[in-house]
Design a protein around this motif. Structure first.
Motif, PDB file in Angstrom:
ATOM      1  N   LEU A   1    -135.541 -52.117 146.108  1.00 36.31           N
ATOM      2  CA  LEU A   1    -134.876 -52.431 147.372  1.00 36.31           C
ATOM      3  C   LEU A   1    -134.047 -53.708 147.268  1.00 36.31           C
ATOM      4  O   LEU A   1    -133.119 -53.920 148.057  1.00 36.31           O
ATOM      5  CB  LEU A   1    -135.904 -52.559 148.488  1.00 36.31           C
ATOM      6  CG  LEU A   1    -136.565 -51.241 148.921  1.00 36.31           C
ATOM      7  CD1 LEU A   1    -137.739 -51.508 149.857  1.00 36.31           C
ATOM      8  CD2 LEU A   1    -135.546 -50.321 149.601  1.00 36.31           C
ATOM      9  N   ALA A   2    -134.374 -54.550 146.278  1.00 37.78           N
ATOM     10  CA  ALA A   2    -133.595 -55.769 146.045  1.00 37.78           C
ATOM     11  C   ALA A   2    -132.465 -55.540 145.043  1.00 37.78           C
ATOM     12  O   ALA A   2    -131.788 -56.498 144.645  1.00 37.78           O
ATOM     13  CB  ALA A   2    -134.508 -56.890 145.557  1.00 37.78           C
ATOM     14  N   GLY A   3    -132.272 -54.268 144.627  1.00 39.27           N
ATOM     15  CA  GLY A   3    -131.221 -53.961 143.675  1.00 39.27           C
ATOM     16  C   GLY A   3    -131.533 -54.387 142.263  1.00 39.27           C
ATOM     17  O   GLY A   3    -130.635 -54.576 141.437  1.00 39.27           O
ATOM     18  N   LYS A   4    -132.819 -54.510 141.953  1.00 40.97           N
ATOM     19  CA  LYS A   4    -133.252 -54.942 140.623  1.00 40.97           C
ATOM     20  C   LYS A   4    -133.977 -53.813 139.902  1.00 40.97           C
ATOM     21  O   LYS A   4    -134.059 -52.695 140.391  1.00 40.97           O
ATOM     22  CB  LYS A   4    -134.149 -56.176 140.751  1.00 40.97           C
ATOM     23  CG  LYS A   4    -133.449 -57.363 141.400  1.00 40.97           C
ATOM     24  CD  LYS A   4    -134.386 -58.548 141.552  1.00 40.97           C
ATOM     25  CE  LYS A   4    -133.680 -59.715 142.213  1.00 40.97           C
ATOM     26  NZ  LYS A   4    -134.586 -60.878 142.383  1.00 40.97           N
TER      27      LYS A   4
ATOM     28  N   ASN B   1    -132.179 -45.365 146.379  1.00 38.32           N
ATOM     29  CA  ASN B   1    -130.816 -45.893 146.256  1.00 38.32           C
ATOM     30  C   ASN B   1    -129.855 -45.165 147.190  1.00 38.32           C
ATOM     31  O   ASN B   1    -129.069 -45.789 147.914  1.00 38.32           O
ATOM     32  CB  ASN B   1    -130.332 -45.763 144.810  1.00 38.32           C
ATOM     33  CG  ASN B   1    -130.960 -46.779 143.876  1.00 38.32           C
ATOM     34  OD1 ASN B   1    -131.422 -47.828 144.314  1.00 38.32           O
ATOM     35  ND2 ASN B   1    -131.005 -46.462 142.596  1.00 38.32           N
ATOM     36  N   ASP B   2    -129.915 -43.840 147.164  1.00 45.11           N
ATOM     37  CA  ASP B   2    -128.973 -43.049 147.969  1.00 45.11           C
ATOM     38  C   ASP B   2    -129.249 -43.186 149.461  1.00 45.11           C
ATOM     39  O   ASP B   2    -128.318 -43.280 150.268  1.00 45.11           O
ATOM     40  CB  ASP B   2    -129.057 -41.569 147.573  1.00 45.11           C
ATOM     41  CG  ASP B   2    -128.554 -41.304 146.167  1.00 45.11           C
ATOM     42  OD1 ASP B   2    -127.836 -42.171 145.624  1.00 45.11           O
ATOM     43  OD2 ASP B   2    -128.894 -40.249 145.599  1.00 45.11           O
ATOM     44  N   ARG B   3    -130.525 -43.203 149.818  1.00 45.78           N
ATOM     45  CA  ARG B   3    -130.896 -43.160 151.235  1.00 45.78           C
ATOM     46  C   ARG B   3    -130.739 -44.512 151.923  1.00 45.78           C
ATOM     47  O   ARG B   3    -130.413 -44.579 153.114  1.00 45.78           O
ATOM     48  CB  ARG B   3    -132.341 -42.663 151.345  1.00 45.78           C
ATOM     49  CG  ARG B   3    -132.790 -42.268 152.748  1.00 45.78           C
ATOM     50  CD  ARG B   3    -134.187 -41.653 152.675  1.00 45.78           C
ATOM     51  NE  ARG B   3    -134.673 -41.245 153.967  1.00 45.78           N
ATOM     52  CZ  ARG B   3    -134.470 -40.043 154.516  1.00 45.78           C
ATOM     53  NH1 ARG B   3    -133.784 -39.139 153.844  1.00 45.78           N
ATOM     54  NH2 ARG B   3    -134.968 -39.738 155.706  1.00 45.78           N
ATOM     55  N   TYR B   4    -130.972 -45.597 151.161  1.00 42.24           N
ATOM     56  CA  TYR B   4    -131.013 -46.914 151.792  1.00 42.24           C
ATOM     57  C   TYR B   4    -129.925 -47.851 151.282  1.00 42.24           C
ATOM     58  O   TYR B   4    -129.947 -49.047 151.583  1.00 42.24           O
ATOM     59  CB  TYR B   4    -132.402 -47.542 151.621  1.00 42.24           C
ATOM     60  CG  TYR B   4    -133.491 -46.604 152.070  1.00 42.24           C
ATOM     61  CD1 TYR B   4    -133.714 -46.351 153.422  1.00 42.24           C
ATOM     62  CD2 TYR B   4    -134.267 -45.918 151.133  1.00 42.24           C
ATOM     63  CE1 TYR B   4    -134.685 -45.458 153.832  1.00 42.24           C
ATOM     64  CE2 TYR B   4    -135.240 -45.021 151.541  1.00 42.24           C
ATOM     65  CZ  TYR B   4    -135.449 -44.791 152.896  1.00 42.24           C
ATOM     66  OH  TYR B   4    -136.399 -43.900 153.297  1.00 42.24           O
ATOM     67  N   GLY B   5    -128.985 -47.322 150.517  1.00 43.41           N
ATOM     68  CA  GLY B   5    -127.825 -48.104 150.117  1.00 43.41           C
ATOM     69  C   GLY B   5    -128.118 -49.254 149.188  1.00 43.41           C
ATOM     70  O   GLY B   5    -127.522 -50.333 149.313  1.00 43.41           O
ATOM     71  N   VAL B   6    -129.040 -49.060 148.245  1.00 41.48           N
ATOM     72  CA  VAL B   6    -129.351 -50.099 147.264  1.00 41.48           C
ATOM     73  C   VAL B   6    -129.010 -49.586 145.865  1.00 41.48           C
ATOM     74  O   VAL B   6    -128.626 -48.426 145.684  1.00 41.48           O
ATOM     75  CB  VAL B   6    -130.832 -50.531 147.347  1.00 41.48           C
ATOM     76  CG1 VAL B   6    -131.119 -51.174 148.694  1.00 41.48           C
ATOM     77  CG2 VAL B   6    -131.767 -49.334 147.132  1.00 41.48           C
TER      78      VAL B   6
END
Length: 304
Positions: A173-176, A232-237
């Motif tokens: 969720l933090a893009g890591k 990633n797809d659902r929450y834009g991360v």
């Protein structure tokens, strides 16, 4: 009906709330008298038969959700089992045991409530022996016991100890990058915490034959790689996931007894690992929560 819940971790606290939501009186027992809003609390050692018997007096059901550290299972589980059996015999309370799929070992997939128990490592042997003791006591007529078995859990409240908990969701969720035990591209059964609680509640009221196993319906059998892609797809991360090298896990396990036990049972993440709960769904009337709804609630928990 009144309930004694042993343990207030992710499973114990979620189960306590499920009983409370049904209007039942619940007493939660932990070493530190951990409070769950709406329930009474008492401090005790689950292996202390006298203390456990006092807590169980007047209770219709003992729900065992406690879970000692992995590396202490062989030491701590036997006195807990003995104490629960003594308390149940003395008070007449039923036993609902929260179990795992460990005792099936490297079973033919999917695992069902009737799969042979062929443990692949020490923790599986411990879990097999726990259920054997409860089943034998039930067959003798000493107590009434059932075991509810679930695969790895996820959902609001799942922490760092869960394979689909904070160590999975927080980095993604933090893009890591999240690091996983085993091969994250393999399918795996994931049990949603509220579904585990619903199955435990349903099992406690089953009017038929006890001395049996129930499986918690899995919310999904997606791989962690697929779940990462959905997040990633659902929450834009833009998170990612990779497997932890076997040699590194084994190496750290030399110095860390908990990780040594994680390594011993990591076969569950190096092969497809999934369970079937069709019989439980039919007999208990429980169903898995819709995956999208479960994922939304889980992500909302971590983002909060």
């Amino acid at each position: 009906m009144s309930v004694l819940v042993l343990g207030a971790g992710a499973v114990g606290s979620t189960t306590t709330r499920a009983f409370l939501d049904r209007g039942l009186d619940v007493l939660v027992a932990t070493r530190s008298a951990t409070a769950v809003p709406g329930a009474a609390a008492v401090g005790l050692d689950a292996g202390d038969a006298d203390a456990l018997t006092r807590a169980a007096t007047g209770r219709s059901t003992i729900v065992v959700c406690t879970n000692p550290p992995y590396h202490r299972w062989r030491i701590e589980w036997p006195p807990i089992v003995d104490a629960v059996l003594r308390a149940a015999r003395t008070t007449g309370a039923d036993i609902v045991m929260m179990g795992t799929l460990y005792s099936y070992g490297r079973a033919t997939m999917p695992m069902t409530e009737h799969s042979p128990e062929e443990p692949a490592e020490s923790k599986g042997e411990v879990r097999r022996d726990i259920w054997s003791a409860f089943r034998s006591a039930t067959e003798r007529g000493d107590v009434r016991a059932v075991e509810v078995r679930a695969s790895d859990y996820f959902g609001p409240g799942a922490g760092a100890e869960a394979h689909l908990g904070t160590r999975f969701f927080d980095p993604i969720l933090a893009g890591k990058r999240s690091t996983a035990i085993g091969d994250p591209s393999l399918m795996h059964s994931w049990a949603y915490l509220p579904d585990i609680a619903s199955t435990l509640v349903a099992a406690s009221g089953f009017p038929g034959d006890w001395r049996r196993i129930w499986h918690v319906p899995a919310a999904t059998t997606l791989s962690r790689t697929e779940i990462c892609e959905q997040v990633n797809d659902r929450y834009g991360v833009r998170g990612s996931i990779s497997g932890l090298p076997d040699w590194l896990l084994r190496g750290v396990g030399v110095f860390n007894p908990v990780l040594r036990e994680v390594a011993a049972s990591s076969y569950q993440f190096r092969m497809p690992f999934f369970s079937d709960a069709a019989e439980t769904e039919r007999e208990l009337g429980v169903r898995a929560t819709d995956w999208d709804a479960a994922l939304d609630a889980t992500v909302a928990f971590y983002r909060a």
